[in-house]
Design a protein around this motif. Structure first.
Motif, PDB file in Angstrom:
ATOM      1  N   LEU A 192     -11.615 -14.225 -23.746  1.00 32.58           N
ATOM      2  CA  LEU A 192     -12.817 -14.477 -24.549  1.00 32.58           C
ATOM      3  C   LEU A 192     -12.749 -13.723 -25.877  1.00 32.58           C
ATOM      4  O   LEU A 192     -13.113 -14.250 -26.929  1.00 32.58           O
ATOM      5  N   LEU A 244     -18.578 -23.834 -12.258  1.00 34.99           N
ATOM      6  CA  LEU A 244     -18.860 -23.935 -13.692  1.00 34.99           C
ATOM      7  C   LEU A 244     -17.617 -24.382 -14.447  1.00 34.99           C
ATOM      8  O   LEU A 244     -17.682 -25.238 -15.334  1.00 34.99           O
ATOM      9  N   ASN A 253     -14.279 -20.372 -21.840  1.00 34.14           N
ATOM     10  CA  ASN A 253     -15.184 -19.390 -22.444  1.00 34.14           C
ATOM     11  C   ASN A 253     -16.455 -19.212 -21.627  1.00 34.14           C
ATOM     12  O   ASN A 253     -16.894 -18.091 -21.380  1.00 34.14           O
ATOM     13  N   ALA A 254     -17.050 -20.335 -21.224  1.00 35.53           N
ATOM     14  CA  ALA A 254     -18.316 -20.245 -20.491  1.00 35.53           C
ATOM     15  C   ALA A 254     -18.124 -19.523 -19.168  1.00 35.53           C
ATOM     16  O   ALA A 254     -18.910 -18.638 -18.806  1.00 35.53           O
ATOM     17  N   ARG A 276     -13.956 -24.751 -23.823  1.00 39.57           N
ATOM     18  CA  ARG A 276     -15.343 -24.381 -23.577  1.00 39.57           C
ATOM     19  C   ARG A 276     -15.536 -23.935 -22.133  1.00 39.57           C
ATOM     20  O   ARG A 276     -16.241 -22.972 -21.853  1.00 39.57           O
ATOM     21  N   LEU A 320     -26.379 -26.688 -10.678  1.00 39.57           N
ATOM     22  CA  LEU A 320     -25.352 -25.687 -10.944  1.00 39.57           C
ATOM     23  C   LEU A 320     -25.974 -24.323 -11.214  1.00 39.57           C
ATOM     24  O   LEU A 320     -25.467 -23.305 -10.748  1.00 39.57           O
ATOM     25  N   ILE A 356     -21.042 -20.665 -27.215  1.00 43.47           N
ATOM     26  CA  ILE A 356     -19.935 -21.399 -26.599  1.00 43.47           C
ATOM     27  C   ILE A 356     -20.337 -22.851 -26.340  1.00 43.47           C
ATOM     28  O   ILE A 356     -19.605 -23.789 -26.655  1.00 43.47           O
ATOM     29  N   VAL A 385     -17.877 -15.767 -19.522  1.00 43.71           N
ATOM     30  CA  VAL A 385     -19.166 -15.072 -19.626  1.00 43.71           C
ATOM     31  C   VAL A 385     -19.755 -14.861 -18.238  1.00 43.71           C
ATOM     32  O   VAL A 385     -20.251 -13.782 -17.900  1.00 43.71           O
ATOM     33  N   LEU A 386     -19.641 -15.894 -17.399  1.00 41.53           N
ATOM     34  CA  LEU A 386     -20.181 -15.781 -16.040  1.00 41.53           C
ATOM     35  C   LEU A 386     -19.434 -14.727 -15.229  1.00 41.53           C
ATOM     36  O   LEU A 386     -20.050 -13.919 -14.526  1.00 41.53           O
ATOM     37  N   LEU A 414     -25.369 -21.287 -19.987  1.00 29.06           N
ATOM     38  CA  LEU A 414     -24.029 -21.731 -19.599  1.00 29.06           C
ATOM     39  C   LEU A 414     -24.004 -23.176 -19.118  1.00 29.06           C
ATOM     40  O   LEU A 414     -22.951 -23.809 -19.122  1.00 29.06           O
ATOM     41  N   ALA A 460     -17.261 -28.005 -13.998  1.00 31.31           N
ATOM     42  CA  ALA A 460     -18.319 -28.881 -14.506  1.00 31.31           C
ATOM     43  C   ALA A 460     -18.177 -29.173 -15.993  1.00 31.31           C
ATOM     44  O   ALA A 460     -18.692 -30.166 -16.480  1.00 31.31           O
ATOM     45  N   ILE A 461     -17.473 -28.291 -16.707  1.00 31.38           N
ATOM     46  CA  ILE A 461     -17.345 -28.471 -18.153  1.00 31.38           C
ATOM     47  C   ILE A 461     -16.017 -29.162 -18.446  1.00 31.38           C
ATOM     48  O   ILE A 461     -14.967 -28.705 -17.993  1.00 31.38           O
ATOM     49  N   GLU A 462     -16.089 -30.250 -19.172  1.00 32.61           N
ATOM     50  CA  GLU A 462     -14.885 -31.063 -19.358  1.00 32.61           C
ATOM     51  C   GLU A 462     -13.910 -30.424 -20.343  1.00 32.61           C
ATOM     52  O   GLU A 462     -12.730 -30.333 -20.073  1.00 32.61           O
ATOM     53  N   TYR A 500     -18.199 -19.495 -10.180  1.00 38.68           N
ATOM     54  CA  TYR A 500     -17.233 -19.479 -11.275  1.00 38.68           C
ATOM     55  C   TYR A 500     -16.417 -20.774 -11.279  1.00 38.68           C
ATOM     56  O   TYR A 500     -16.260 -21.419 -12.313  1.00 38.68           O
TER      57      TYR A 500
END
Lengths: 249, 225
Positions: free
Chosen positions: A85, A148, A160-161, A157, B165, B222, A164-165, B155, A151-153, A145
């Protein structure tokens, strides 16, 4: 300025990491296999039954290393996530993602083996004891973790997301680690500390250490392997991948 | 300095005004809290002693769930109409702006939970001191829920199925607050002092207050990248 003999940063570049991990994985994998066999032999054949718990204590040989690994891997994952990050090191992001499933596996193994040990010893598979509950939370942290990340394509991103988690969750690791000390509940305290001699027989201690190193080497091999594949997928259009795959892609 | 203060106050006023204009959002959260707590006596039976011993946990878990319900909307509306991007572009420090939004969120959803909790505590047979400790614990605890929850809200911004989520991401992080909050009421119930639990809860609030705004700001940057 004198060049350091080993240039560590060299291995943060994807092709160098790929080559190095390719050479390391067989060694760590082989070592893990040998250590597992040795550890299981010493643990199950050589070590005597416990005067109090009989044979059921032998579950500890997988339970304790799994507990250690699950906590350590979470911290390591958070460290890699932070490096990724802050300094935008691609390899660190890949490593953080690669560690999560192995960490979750160890957290699960720890809970599972603990439950199997709890039935003959405490008379129940599960109690809502501080240590057990916090270990369950650790498993949920790993799952969150991974969820998440999945879930983000967009890969960047997602990295990075979830970083943070991971950093937000790392606050809970000390709570898990010290839960035996802070809450005086059913789970027993530590038998092995850095500052004093272990309060168990040498044979048992040897078996435990063998199994611990077996888990270590296994984790290293598997994580590197997963990181390698992830790196290939991420960089599939890069020149170095094409070179190493023999020009077909 | 003056400009910063102005920006913060006008952001707070805007968020509160929006909440007042759309009263049902806050009322749904409060209603959810009341309904969930009221379902427990129906589910486990009306035995007063049992209800009393379950009350701290029931109230806390219901507060957790009610907060989760409101989190999805925390940034989603601003994200959809583009005002969140404007917020990111302002020269004011984002963590402070985020803190204002969370303050507004807490005033609209957290504070009502604290205020209605004595009534629900009485329904579950808690006595005077226990209710006072419960309110104190919720007063310290609900801001933590808003702060930590906002990390999850940030997030999952713009993700499909983000609402589900959030619960997976955030509920594990809520555990310390839950343990100490319910523990404070438990302690006074068994005749010992709730001070230790309340102090830890206050420490946790300060800790979260210091770190969460930065995490939320990072998360927003982000996800809006």
């Amino acid at each position: 300025m004198a060049q350091p003999r080993v240039q560590w940063f060299k291995f943060s570049s994807p092709p160098n990491f790929y080559d190095l991990s390719g050479r390391l994985i067989p060694w760590f994998g082989g070592l893990a296999a040998i250590l597992f066999v040795a550890g299981l032999y010493v643990g199950f054949v050589v070590a005597p039954p416990d005067y109090q718990q009989g044979d059921s204590y032998r579950i500890m040989f997988i339970h304790v290393p799994a507990a250690w690994m699950s906590m350590f891997l979470y911290v390591l994952m958070a460290v890699y996530a932070a490096i990724g990050l802050i300094w935008r090191v691609k390899t660190a992001e890949v490593m953080a993602k690669a560690i999560a499933p192995t960490g979750a596996l160890f957290a699960f193994l720890c809970l599972w083996s603990g439950a199997l040990w709890g039935k003959p010893t405490w008379g129940t598979y599960w109690v809502w004891d501080a240590r057990l509950t916090s270990q369950l939370i650790l498993l949920f942290l790993y799952l969150g973790y991974m969820a998440l990340h999945g879930a983000i394509e967009d890969r960047q991103r997602a990295a990075n997301a979830s970083a943070v988690l991971a950093l937000a969750g790392v606050v809970n690791v000390p709570i898990i680690y010290f839960s035996v000390v802070w809450w005086n509940t059913l789970h027993q305290g530590a038998s092995i500390t850095v500052t004093s001699a272990p309060t168990m027989e040498t044979v048992m201690f040897t078996a435990l250490m063998l199994m611990t190193f077996a888990c270590w080497t296994y984790a290293i091999a598997v994580v590197l392997w997963r990181a390698r594949l992830e790196l290939l997928e991420r960089e599939r259009r890069a020149k170095w991948v094409l070179e190493r795959m023999g020009g077909k892609a | 300095m003056r400009a910063l203060l102005n920006a913060l106050l006008s952001l707070l006023r805007r968020d509160l005004l929006l909440a007042v204009r759309r009263r049902q959002d806050a009322l749904v959260v409060l209603g959810f809290f009341v309904v969930v707590v009221s379902l427990f006596p129906l589910g486990v039976g009306p035995d007063p002693q049992l209800l009393r011993s379950m009350a701290p946990g029931v109230l806390w878990v219901s507060a957790l769930l009610a907060t989760m319900l409101s989190l999805e909307r925390l940034f989603a509306d601003d994200f959809r109409d583009g005002s969140l991007e404007q917020l990111l572009l302002t020269p004011q420090p984002l963590p402070l702006l985020v803190l204002m939004k969370i303050l507004a969120h807490w005033l609209v959803t957290g504070l009502p939970l604290v205020l209605i909790s004595p009534l629900l505590g009485m329904q579950l047979n808690l006595d005077g001191t226990e209710i006072a400790v419960l309110m104190m614990a919720l007063l310290l605890g609900t801001p933590i829920l808003s702060l930590v929850g906002a990390i999850g809200a940030g997030l999952t911004l713009g993700l499909r199925g983000g609402g589900v989520l959030i619960s997976l991401l955030i509920l594990p992080l809520y555990v310390p607050a839950l343990i100490m909050g319910a523990g404070a009421v438990d302690a006074v119930m068994y005749g010992s002092s709730p001070d230790a639990h309340l102090s830890l809860l206050a420490a946790l609030l300060i800790f979260t207050l210091l770190l969460a705004p930065w995490a939320i700001a990072a998360a927003l940057r982000i996800m809006l990248d």
